[in-house]
Enzyme design. Structure first.
Site, short mmCIF file in Angstrom:
data_model
loop_
_atom_site.label_atom_id
_atom_site.label_comp_id
_atom_site.label_asym_id
_atom_site.label_seq_id
_atom_site.Cartn_x
_atom_site.Cartn_y
_atom_site.Cartn_z
N GLY A 135 6.62 -3.02 -3.82
CA GLY A 135 5.37 -3.12 -3.43
C GLY A 135 4.29 -2.12 -3.77
O GLY A 135 3.92 -1.88 -5.23
N GLU A 388 -4.22 -4.06 -3.23
CA GLU A 388 -4.52 -3.45 -4.65
C GLU A 388 -4.27 -1.88 -4.43
O GLU A 388 -5.08 -0.91 -5.06
CB GLU A 388 -5.97 -3.76 -4.65
C1 LIG Z 1 -2.83 -10.77 1.63
C2 LIG Z 1 -2.31 -10.36 0.73
C3 LIG Z 1 -2.67 -10.58 -0.98
C4 LIG Z 1 -1.97 -9.90 -1.67
N1 LIG Z 1 -2.03 -10.48 -2.93
C5 LIG Z 1 -1.44 -9.98 -3.98
C6 LIG Z 1 -1.36 -10.50 -5.32
O1 LIG Z 1 -2.25 -11.45 -5.66
N2 LIG Z 1 -0.55 -9.92 -6.32
C7 LIG Z 1 0.22 -9.15 -6.11
O2 LIG Z 1 1.03 -8.86 -6.87
N3 LIG Z 1 0.40 -8.65 -4.75
C8 LIG Z 1 -0.40 -9.05 -3.88
N4 LIG Z 1 -0.26 -8.30 -2.53
C9 LIG Z 1 0.62 -7.32 -2.25
C10 LIG Z 1 0.08 -5.90 -1.99
O3 LIG Z 1 -0.75 -5.27 -3.09
C11 LIG Z 1 1.38 -4.92 -1.49
O4 LIG Z 1 1.62 -5.58 -0.10
C12 LIG Z 1 0.89 -3.63 -1.52
O5 LIG Z 1 0.90 -3.06 -2.67
C13 LIG Z 1 1.91 -2.70 -0.50
O6 LIG Z 1 3.09 -3.10 -1.01
P1 LIG Z 1 4.05 -3.24 0.43
O7 LIG Z 1 3.52 -4.22 1.21
O8 LIG Z 1 5.49 -3.52 -0.28
O9 LIG Z 1 4.07 -1.81 1.12
P2 LIG Z 1 4.95 -0.69 1.06
O10 LIG Z 1 4.85 -0.30 -0.26
O11 LIG Z 1 6.42 -1.04 1.48
O12 LIG Z 1 4.41 0.25 2.13
C14 LIG Z 1 4.58 0.38 3.36
C15 LIG Z 1 3.95 1.72 3.90
O13 LIG Z 1 4.41 2.73 3.29
C16 LIG Z 1 3.39 3.64 2.88
N5 LIG Z 1 3.79 3.98 1.69
C17 LIG Z 1 4.69 3.75 0.57
N6 LIG Z 1 5.02 4.48 -0.42
C18 LIG Z 1 4.41 5.66 0.04
C19 LIG Z 1 3.85 7.00 -0.57
N7 LIG Z 1 4.75 7.38 -1.72
N8 LIG Z 1 3.70 8.10 0.17
C20 LIG Z 1 2.99 7.74 1.24
N9 LIG Z 1 3.19 6.41 1.86
C21 LIG Z 1 3.63 5.52 1.23
C22 LIG Z 1 2.32 2.59 2.16
O14 LIG Z 1 1.08 3.16 2.33
C23 LIG Z 1 2.35 1.46 3.63
O15 LIG Z 1 1.68 2.28 4.54
C24 LIG Z 1 -0.97 -8.79 -1.44
C25 LIG Z 1 -0.73 -8.52 -0.17
C26 LIG Z 1 -1.45 -9.01 0.95
C27 LIG Z 1 -1.12 -8.71 2.18
#
Ligand SMILES: Cc1cc2nc3c(=O)[nH]c(=O)nc-3n(C[C@H](O)[C@H](O)[C@H](O)COP(=O)(O)OP(=O)(O)OC[C@H]3O[C@@H](n4cnc5c(N)ncnc54)[C@H](O)[C@@H]3O)c2cc1C
Length: 408
Positions: A135, A388
């Site tokens: 993500g 994003e």
């Molecule tokens: C409704 C919806 C639509 C979306 N649409 C798209 C799309 O069209 N295309 C696409 O490709 N993606 C899409 N996404 C994906 C979205 O971009 C990801 O959910 C987002 O990038 C976060 O990744 P993750 O959910 O794996 O969270 P994670 O990366 O697992 O993060 C979990 C938590 O840990 C924190 N965290 C992670 N790394 C760090 C760090 N280094 N330092 C501090 N905090 C950290 C994050 O901020 C978050 O609070 C969508 C998501 C949703 C929910």
């Protein structure tokens, strides 16, 4: 020389008012229904296509507004109407930006029209980067693209997740690993044309908010796409990979990767969406506070309420100014030396969360029910600090840009 002004010009005011009319007359009245149905609002997208709001031409016109404000003005108005429906209308744009950022003239001309379809037969597109284990950490991406020289095809395998319009899109833009040794520099973007065998929708997610927008997994099993579906073309990719390998050998240097180029261009636009949702909730709260009477007077007569409204409006205006600054800088070709795009997205998305929560509180019991739209707006607002790039990732980008340090 033009003097500094924040006054919109007549064209901008006209487009803004036209979009506001569509948001007020078509989007807002349909919002509660599609939120409950949790389905893509095809009839509303079609309405938008009929009046010219759902088309590449419309976005291109806004994009080429020389002040840079065309896109943020459009996003603010549409998302003021309703975030879930508006995302269904503009979600295709993220895939289109992926093609615009990395594609050749020919690819832009071939694929973007197929992303939108036409008013009689509207289509949507999806941008698929995120994966279950990748993500925020885009470098953990596992979806592989392997070139088959014998047939001049790329073979894609992997699972994408949380893709807006994933599985229901006519055209999918998929980011995949072409050289695992190079981390994010070894990524490339591919077009998966309509009805390509091997691409299927996995689970569709039931969500907290923006429920009218379709979010799903996209499964890629031996998906074969022609060589011309590699965005930018093979020659450019080979050059880019060769440069990245040289730099990796020389100790490494940051190179923009395909997904990041898309996100950079879209962050202030996401900030503008958040401003739209925040403004919508603020307006409902202001109206409610002026008419709801308790203890013999409107609740806005209490400083405790009035000051909250003052703070809400101040934050919204500040967020908009950050969004406008970043949008102007991007269109004027100014480098984001202090990560101004990320700043705008960070502040506007946090503002939407805070302001919609305050709006629920100001409406009291009514704010907590689906009789009033602030309950939905509050659920919708939670997405802005996640997609994003989460707020934490925006802070990382800003802090790294400011300090030049590899802050973790
Ligand atoms: C409704 C919806 C639509 C979306 N649409 C798209 C799309 O069209 N295309 C696409 O490709 N993606 C899409 N996404 C994906 C979205 O971009 C990801 O959910 C987002 O990038 C976060 O990744 P993750 O959910 O794996 O969270 P994670 O990366 O697992 O993060 C979990 C938590 O840990 C924190 N965290 C992670 N790394 C760090 C760090 N280094 N330092 C501090 N905090 C950290 C994050 O901020 C978050 O609070 C969508 C998501 C949703 C929910």
């Amino acid at each position: 020389m033009a003097e500094f002004t924040l006054e919109l010009n007549d064209d901008q005011k006209q487009v803004r008012d036209w979009l506001h009319g569509f948001a007020a007359d078509v989007i807002r009245p349909a919002a509660a229904e599609w939120d409950e149905r949790e389905e893509t609002p095809w009839p509303v997208i079609q309405e938008a296509a009929k009046v010219g709001i759902y088309s590449l031409d419309f976005y291109a016109q806004q994009f080429f507004d020389p002040t840079g404000l065309g896109i943020p003005l459009a996003m603010e108005e549409l998302f003021w109407g309703d975030a879930g429906i508006a995302l269904s209308i503009v979600g295709t744009g993220l895939a289109a930006v992926g093609v615009l950022a990395n594609g050749t003239e020919e690819q832009i001309g071939t694929w973007i029209p197929q992303m939108y379809g036409d008013a009689e037969d509207v289509k949507v597109a999806a941008f698929c980067s995120s994966e279950p284990d990748a993500g925020s950490d885009v470098g953990s991406m596992r979806t592989r693209a392997v070139y088959d020289a014998a047939t001049d095809e790329w073979v894609l395998n992997g699972t994408k997740t949380w893709a807006t319009n994933g599985g229901i899109a006519n055209v999918h833009v998929v980011v995949a690993v072409v050289d695992p040794e190079l981390g994010t520099k070894g990524h490339a973007s591919f077009i998966v044309p309509p009805a390509t065998p091997g691409l299927s929708q996995g689970q569709k997610f039931k969500k907290h908010g923006i429920r009218a927008s379709h979010t799903a997994e996209v499964v890629l099993e031996d998906v074969r796409v022609p060589g011309h579906c590699l965005l930018g073309g093979k020659e450019k990719l080979d050059e880019r990979l060769a440069r990245a390998r040289e730099r990796a050998g020389a100790g490494g240097e940051r190179v923009k990767n395909a997904a990041m180029a898309t996100f950079e261009a879209s962050r202030p636009a996401v900030g503008a969406m958040a401003v739209g949702t925040a403004r919508a909730a603020y307006e409902v709260a202001l109206d409610y506070a002026s008419t709801r009477t308790q203890f013999g007077r409107p609740i806005i007569d209490n400083q405790g309420i009035a000051f909250q409204l003052a703070d809400m409006r101040t934050r919204i205006d500040a967020a908009r100014l950050l969004v406008w600054r970043a949008s102007w800088m991007a269109s004027a070709g100014k480098p984001f030396t202090a990560a101004e795009g990320s700043m705008s997205k960070l502040y506007a998305s946090e503002t939407a969360k805070t302001v919609t929560a305050q709006a629920v509180q100001i409406l009291g019991g009514n704010g907590y029910t689906r009789e009033y739209p602030v309950e939905r707006m509050h659920r919708d607002a939670a997405i802005y600090t996640i997609f994003e790039g989460t707020s934490e990732i925006q802070r990382l980008v800003i802090a790294r840009t400011l300090s030049g340090m590899p802050i973790r």
